[in-house]
Scaffold this active site. Sequence first.
Site, PDB file in Angstrom:
ATOM      1  N   ARG A 232     -16.533   4.697  -0.529  1.00  0.00           N
ATOM      2  CA  ARG A 232     -16.492   5.717   0.508  1.00  0.00           C
ATOM      3  C   ARG A 232     -16.469   5.030   1.866  1.00  0.00           C
ATOM      4  NH1 ARG A 232     -14.964   8.850  -2.714  1.00  0.00           N
ATOM      5  NH2 ARG A 232     -15.823  10.892  -3.279  1.00  0.00           N
ATOM      6  N   GLU A 261     -11.766   9.271   8.039  1.00  0.00           N
ATOM      7  CA  GLU A 261     -10.664   9.306   7.082  1.00  0.00           C
ATOM      8  C   GLU A 261      -9.925  10.630   7.222  1.00  0.00           C
ATOM      9  OE1 GLU A 261     -11.401   7.556   3.136  1.00  0.00           O
ATOM     10  OE2 GLU A 261     -10.436   9.352   2.308  1.00  0.00           O
ATOM     11  N   HIS A 280      -6.575   6.007   0.429  1.00  0.00           N
ATOM     12  CA  HIS A 280      -7.494   6.586  -0.567  1.00  0.00           C
ATOM     13  C   HIS A 280      -6.734   6.971  -1.843  1.00  0.00           C
ATOM     14  CE1 HIS A 280     -11.559   8.882  -0.960  1.00  0.00           C
ATOM     15  NE2 HIS A 280     -11.200   8.299  -2.103  1.00  0.00           N
TER      16      HIS A 280
END
Length: 315
Positions: A232, A261, A280
Site C-alpha cells: 500500500r 494514488e 497498481h
Amino acid sequence: MERPQVAVLTRVPPVVLERLREHANVVDLSGQPRAEWGPALAGAVGVLCSSNVPIDASLLDRAPALRIVAMQSVGYDNVELAALRSRGIVLTNSRGSLVDAVADLTYALVIVAVRRLGFALAWARSGRWMQGDAPLAHDLAGATLGVVGFGAIGTALARRAQASGMRVIYHTRTPRDDDARTGAQHRSFEALLGEADCVVALLPLTPQTRHMFDDAAFARMKPSATFVNAARGGICDTGALLRALEQGKIAGAALDVTDPEPLPPDHPLFARDDVAIVPHVGSATVETRTRMAMLAAENLIAFIRGEALPTPVDA
C-alpha cells in the site's frame, strides 16, 4: 420469500454477476456516480466492492439494511472498521486469490530495481545509448532480499527470489516457526534495513505501518540498496523516499503503489531514471481479478444462505 438485494459497487466480470443473480437481486452501481447510489443502497443487505471504494459512515448511513461488505481485495484500509462494528456489519476479503499474481509482479519489480531496468529503458529512449552503454547494475544471485511482511505473498516471493540465487531475510512482529521450510531468516526491522540489498514492503496498511518507511528507515539502508513497494502506498512516506533518492541514501526504487494514488504525472518521482512506477497492477490479470470477484460473490452467497463465510475478516 423475497430475495435479498445486493449492490455491486465496482466493475466485475459478467460471470460474477450471473453467479450472484442465482441467489439475490443484484443492482450493478459500478457505472453510476456515488451520489446516485442512495436508492439502491437503502435496500441492500450486502455490497461487493474493491479497495478504491470508501466504505465510510456516510455510505453506511444510506444503507440501513446492510449486513455484509464483501471486498474484492485483500486490503481493507478503505473501510471504516469502527463504523462497521457499531452497526454489526460483517466484513470479508479475497485473501488467497491473488498470491501468485502479486508475487510475480513483486518479483518483476525486484528485478527492475536491482538490475536498474528503469534506468536502462530511459537510457535507450533518450538516445543516450548512441553515446555509449548504460552504467552497470547488480546481480540478483548472491544478493540479499529483505521482505517486510512475510505472509503468503512474501513466502511466494521468496521462492521466486531463491530461484535467482538470492538470500532471503524477513521481518514480522513475531518470527515464523517454518524458516527451515521457507529458507528465510528473521531479522528485526532495523537489522533488515541495514543488511538487505533490496527491501520489499509487503504488509497491510494500518495506523502502525503508515509511513513505516520514513527518513529514518531509508537512512538505515545501504546506499547501494533499492526499495520496492507492492503493498500500500501509505506504508511509505513519499517525501522521505524522494529525499533518500535525491541525497543518495538509496540507489533506486520500484513501486506498484504510491501515496497519493494515483501519483500526479508531474510528480518528481516520475522524472527520475532510478525510479520505476507501475499503476497498481499487482493483481491485474484477467484470471486473478475474476477469482477475486468470484470469492467476494461466494462470501455474499454464503451469508445469504446462512453458511460459514469463506474468508471473513476479524477486524
